[in-house]
Design an enzyme around this catalytic site. Structure first.
Site, PDB file in Angstrom:
ATOM      1  N   ARG A  38      42.101  58.251  24.455  1.00 14.67           N
ATOM      2  CA  ARG A  38      40.989  58.858  23.704  1.00 14.67           C
ATOM      3  C   ARG A  38      40.331  60.043  24.410  1.00 14.67           C
ATOM      4  NH1 ARG A  38      36.904  54.518  22.250  1.00 14.67           N
ATOM      5  NH2 ARG A  38      38.076  53.132  23.633  1.00 14.67           N
TER       6      ARG A  38
ATOM      7  N   GLY B 276      49.240  45.639  30.702  1.00 14.58           N
ATOM      8  CA  GLY B 276      47.970  44.926  30.576  1.00 14.58           C
ATOM      9  C   GLY B 276      47.281  44.722  31.918  1.00 14.58           C
ATOM     10  N   THR B 277      46.017  44.288  31.837  1.00 20.13           N
ATOM     11  CA  THR B 277      45.204  44.177  33.052  1.00 20.13           C
ATOM     12  C   THR B 277      45.723  43.086  33.999  1.00 20.13           C
ATOM     13  OG1 THR B 277      43.682  42.790  31.797  1.00 20.13           O
ATOM     14  CG2 THR B 277      43.061  45.102  32.052  1.00 20.13           C
TER      15      THR B 277
ATOM     16  N   GLU C 230      39.500  38.048  23.905  1.00 18.25           N
ATOM     17  CA  GLU C 230      39.481  39.472  23.580  1.00 18.25           C
ATOM     18  C   GLU C 230      39.028  39.684  22.132  1.00 18.25           C
ATOM     19  OE1 GLU C 230      40.013  42.092  25.808  1.00 18.25           O
ATOM     20  OE2 GLU C 230      39.695  40.304  27.010  1.00 18.25           O
TER      21      GLU C 230
ATOM     22  N   ASN D 226      35.782  56.091  28.015  1.00 16.95           N
ATOM     23  CA  ASN D 226      37.017  56.136  27.235  1.00 16.95           C
ATOM     24  C   ASN D 226      37.172  57.437  26.478  1.00 16.95           C
ATOM     25  OD1 ASN D 226      38.019  53.347  27.702  1.00 16.95           O
ATOM     26  ND2 ASN D 226      36.040  52.851  26.800  1.00 16.95           N
TER      27      ASN D 226
HETATM   28  C1  UD1 Z   1      39.123  44.846  29.283  1.00 21.01           C
HETATM   29  C2  UD1 Z   1      38.976  43.322  29.209  1.00 21.01           C
HETATM   30  C3  UD1 Z   1      37.822  42.981  28.288  1.00 21.01           C
HETATM   31  C4  UD1 Z   1      36.560  43.628  28.767  1.00 21.01           C
HETATM   32  C5  UD1 Z   1      36.758  45.134  28.899  1.00 21.01           C
HETATM   33  C6  UD1 Z   1      35.560  45.764  29.546  1.00 21.01           C
HETATM   34  C7  UD1 Z   1      41.220  42.497  29.489  1.00 21.01           C
HETATM   35  C8  UD1 Z   1      42.408  41.895  28.820  1.00 21.01           C
HETATM   36  N1  UD1 Z   1      40.205  42.749  28.721  1.00 21.01           N
HETATM   37  O1  UD1 Z   1      39.515  45.254  27.993  1.00 21.01           O
HETATM   38  O2  UD1 Z   1      37.655  41.580  28.255  1.00 21.01           O
HETATM   39  O3  UD1 Z   1      35.493  43.353  27.869  1.00 21.01           O
HETATM   40  O4  UD1 Z   1      37.900  45.419  29.727  1.00 21.01           O
HETATM   41  O5  UD1 Z   1      35.713  47.149  29.571  1.00 21.01           O
HETATM   42  O6  UD1 Z   1      41.235  42.673  30.692  1.00 21.01           O
HETATM   43  N2  UD1 Z   1      44.583  49.014  33.125  1.00 21.01           N
HETATM   44  C9  UD1 Z   1      45.641  49.106  33.995  1.00 21.01           C
HETATM   45  N3  UD1 Z   1      46.868  48.705  33.575  1.00 21.01           N
HETATM   46  C10 UD1 Z   1      47.094  48.233  32.331  1.00 21.01           C
HETATM   47  C11 UD1 Z   1      45.994  48.152  31.450  1.00 21.01           C
HETATM   48  C12 UD1 Z   1      44.746  48.545  31.878  1.00 21.01           C
HETATM   49  O7  UD1 Z   1      45.489  49.542  35.132  1.00 21.01           O
HETATM   50  O8  UD1 Z   1      48.236  47.893  32.028  1.00 21.01           O
HETATM   51  C13 UD1 Z   1      43.256  49.437  33.594  1.00 21.01           C
HETATM   52  C14 UD1 Z   1      42.679  50.559  32.773  1.00 21.01           C
HETATM   53  O9  UD1 Z   1      43.006  51.835  33.324  1.00 21.01           O
HETATM   54  C15 UD1 Z   1      41.196  50.293  32.885  1.00 21.01           C
HETATM   55  C16 UD1 Z   1      41.111  48.779  33.023  1.00 21.01           C
HETATM   56  O10 UD1 Z   1      42.378  48.365  33.442  1.00 21.01           O
HETATM   57  O11 UD1 Z   1      40.633  50.873  34.038  1.00 21.01           O
HETATM   58  C17 UD1 Z   1      40.704  48.105  31.721  1.00 21.01           C
HETATM   59  O12 UD1 Z   1      41.707  48.352  30.765  1.00 21.01           O
HETATM   60  P1  UD1 Z   1      41.360  48.589  29.257  1.00 21.01           P
HETATM   61  O13 UD1 Z   1      42.602  48.868  28.510  1.00 21.01           O
HETATM   62  O14 UD1 Z   1      40.237  49.524  29.133  1.00 21.01           O
HETATM   63  O15 UD1 Z   1      40.910  47.107  28.863  1.00 21.01           O
HETATM   64  P2  UD1 Z   1      40.039  46.726  27.608  1.00 21.01           P
HETATM   65  O16 UD1 Z   1      40.950  46.571  26.460  1.00 21.01           O
HETATM   66  O17 UD1 Z   1      38.897  47.622  27.466  1.00 21.01           O
HETATM   67 MG    MG Z   2      38.349  49.610  28.348  1.00 22.88          MG
END
Ligand code: UD1
Ligand code: MG
Length: 459
Positions: free
Chosen positions: A15, A80-81, A153, A226
């Site tokens: 975004r 994913g995280t 989530e 974002n």
């Molecule tokens: C995540 C949380 C959610 C929380 C929210 C707060 C999870 C599954 N969900 O969701 O519960 O309310 O953050 O902002 O964790 N990232 C990686 N690798 C990946 C995916 C993400 O390094 O494969 C990093 C992103 O760059 C970011 C962070 O992890 O810094 C969070 O990822 P994002 O995709 O924003 O998670 P949300 O869906 O917002």
């Molecule tokens: Mg996020």
């Protein structure tokens, strides 16, 4: 007990609609990821790890010097995280605690992170949560009575779970051994087909490990970036805080909403700052300093009582700039690296000064250039005069003695010295020294041609 900090920074940031990786976008002059690294470094962790993926090489090179001992772990692809933290597992020291932060949530305070680690206490799973008026998009904290049972989530939540206002901020602290075991059990059986870090909560509950929630002192600490709009919103909130901190110390800001600090600004008593000013790097303003509107000041020390008039640009870069007591600078002046102005020096409009010292009471009031010059006390440096300091290959110094008077529109070809009390006639180009106490002029004598007539148009 070892403390590991893992900063997740591999996500794409679609975004932002930018070719720059999201975590390298700047807030208050520093990359988002740099803010998080700085907060983490304050905890003096035994391991500090950034998980990079999208734009990994760019992030790695931009952050190479971000903190001592910072390690990078590659997450490719980004699943994913939970998957992000899995990539860091081989780097985690045991026994102890692992703190997980987000590279795109820049304003987390070290105190809050420390409180989260304390809540974990090497044995509990501690989540950083907040209550939001609009929790849309966030993971919800599902409780049974007071006890946390799971994070669900937004995309996986039922209608009643979506009513929950307590949300997960993306930050947690976990006992490292437990975390490793839980990470190994994650699956991607959910609405987004991702490995969710948040699923460790249900695993902890199933094992009877206590799950607790901690809260930040201020909501600003958990706001993520974002989109450009969110970045700008966070920038304004941050700047407002800086403005309020300075005003609480007595600094008079004409308008706290039109004020930007991108670094460190320290101010004495009775400092006044007009609208639209930007301070970068490290800037020190002494007692009673006044800064006019729309000045940009970077890496500079401005002594007591000095006045910087409107639209002045001061850039000390690595060498710094010093402005002496009760000096007057601007409007429309430009001070470049290595400029040192003594007390009561006047630098006027469209005057550029670089790598030069001007002693007490020296004046260059209009349209002039002083580069690589040493200027004595009370020197008057005329309008339109320049030091020709560069011969195309090397820079040379110009020395102007005390009480010298350099007329208008002179070119002082360096290296050269103007002696004490010397006067240089207007319009002179000098490539040799001018002796002390005497008048030196180097210009063609005026000639009047008798009987000369202007050409007339032929009919
Ligand atoms: C995540 C949380 C959610 C929380 C929210 C707060 C999870 C599954 N969900 O969701 O519960 O309310 O953050 O902002 O964790 N990232 C990686 N690798 C990946 C995916 C993400 O390094 O494969 C990093 C992103 O760059 C970011 C962070 O992890 O810094 C969070 O990822 P994002 O995709 O924003 O998670 P949300 O869906 O917002
Ligand atoms: Mg996020």
């Amino acid at each position: 007990m070892a403390l590991n900090v893992v900063i997740m920074a591999a996500g794409q940031g679609t975004r932002m609609k930018s070719s720059l990786p999201k975590v390298l976008h700047r807030l208050a002059g520093r990359a988002l990821l740099q803010h998080v690294i700085d907060a983490a470094a304050r905890l003096q962790p035994d391991r500090l790890i950034a998980v990079v993926g999208h734009g990994a090489e760019q992030v790695r090179s931009a952050m190479a010097q971000a903190a001592e001992g910072l390690r990078f772990v590659l997450q490719q692809p980004q699943l994913g995280t939970g998957h992000a933290v899995q990539q860091a597992v081989p780097e985690l020291l045991e026994p102890g605690t692992t703190l997980i932060l987000n590279g795109d949530v820049p304003l987390i305070e070290a105190e809050t992170a420390r409180a989260l680690v304390a809540a974990c206490d090497g044995r509990r799973l501690a989540l950083l949560t907040v209550h939001l008026a609009d929790p849309t998009g966030y993971g919800r904290i599902v409780r049974e009575g007071a006890a946390v049972r799971a994070i669900v989530e937004h995309k996986d939540a039922s209608a009643s779970q979506r009513e929950i206002r307590e949300v997960y901020t993306g930050m947690m602290a976990a006992p490292t051994a437990h975390l490793k075991r839980w990470l190994a059990q994650l699956n991607n059986d959910n609405a987004q087909g991702e490995y969710y870090l948040t699923d460790v909560v249900a695993l902890a509950v199933a094992e009877g490990v206590e799950v607790v929630a901690a809260h930040p002192a201020d909501e600003i600490e958990v706001l993520g970036v974002n989109s450009p709009a969110q970045l700008a919103d966070l920038e304004r909130r941050w700047q407002r805080r800086q403005a309020e901190r300075l005003m609480a110390e007595g600094v008079r800001l004409a308008d706290p909403a039109r004020f930007d600090v991108r670094g460190r600004l320290s101010c004495g008593r009775d400092v006044e700052i007009d609208v639209g000013c930007v301070f970068e790097g490290h800037v020190v303003l002494g007692d009673g300093v006044r800064i006019g509107p729309y000045c940009v000041i970077r890496n500079a020390e401005i002594a007591a009582g000095a006045v910087i008039h409107a639209y002045t640009h001061i850039d000390g870069d690595a060498q710094g700039v010093k402005v002496g007591e009760a000096a007057l600078v601007g409007p429309f002046a430009r001070l470049r690296p290595g400029t040192e102005l003594g007390p009561q020096v006047h630098i006027g409009n469209f005057v550029e000064v670089k790598n030069s010292t001007l002693a007490r009471g020296a004046k260059a009031n209009h349209l002039a250039y002083l580069g690589d010059a040493t200027v004595g006390e009370r020197v008057n440096y005329g309008a339109g005069s320049i030091t020709a300091n560069y011969d195309g290959a090397n820079k040379h110094r110009t020395v102007i003695g005390n009480d010298a008077h350099v007329g208008s529109n002179c070119v002082l070809v360096a290296p050269m010295t103007v002696g004490e009390g010397a006067t240089i006639g207007a319009g002179s180009t000098l490539s040799k020294d001018a002796p002390a106490g005497q008048l030196t002029v180097a210009r063609a004598k005026a000639v009047t041609v008798a009987g000369w007539q202007r050409p007339r148009k032929t009919p």
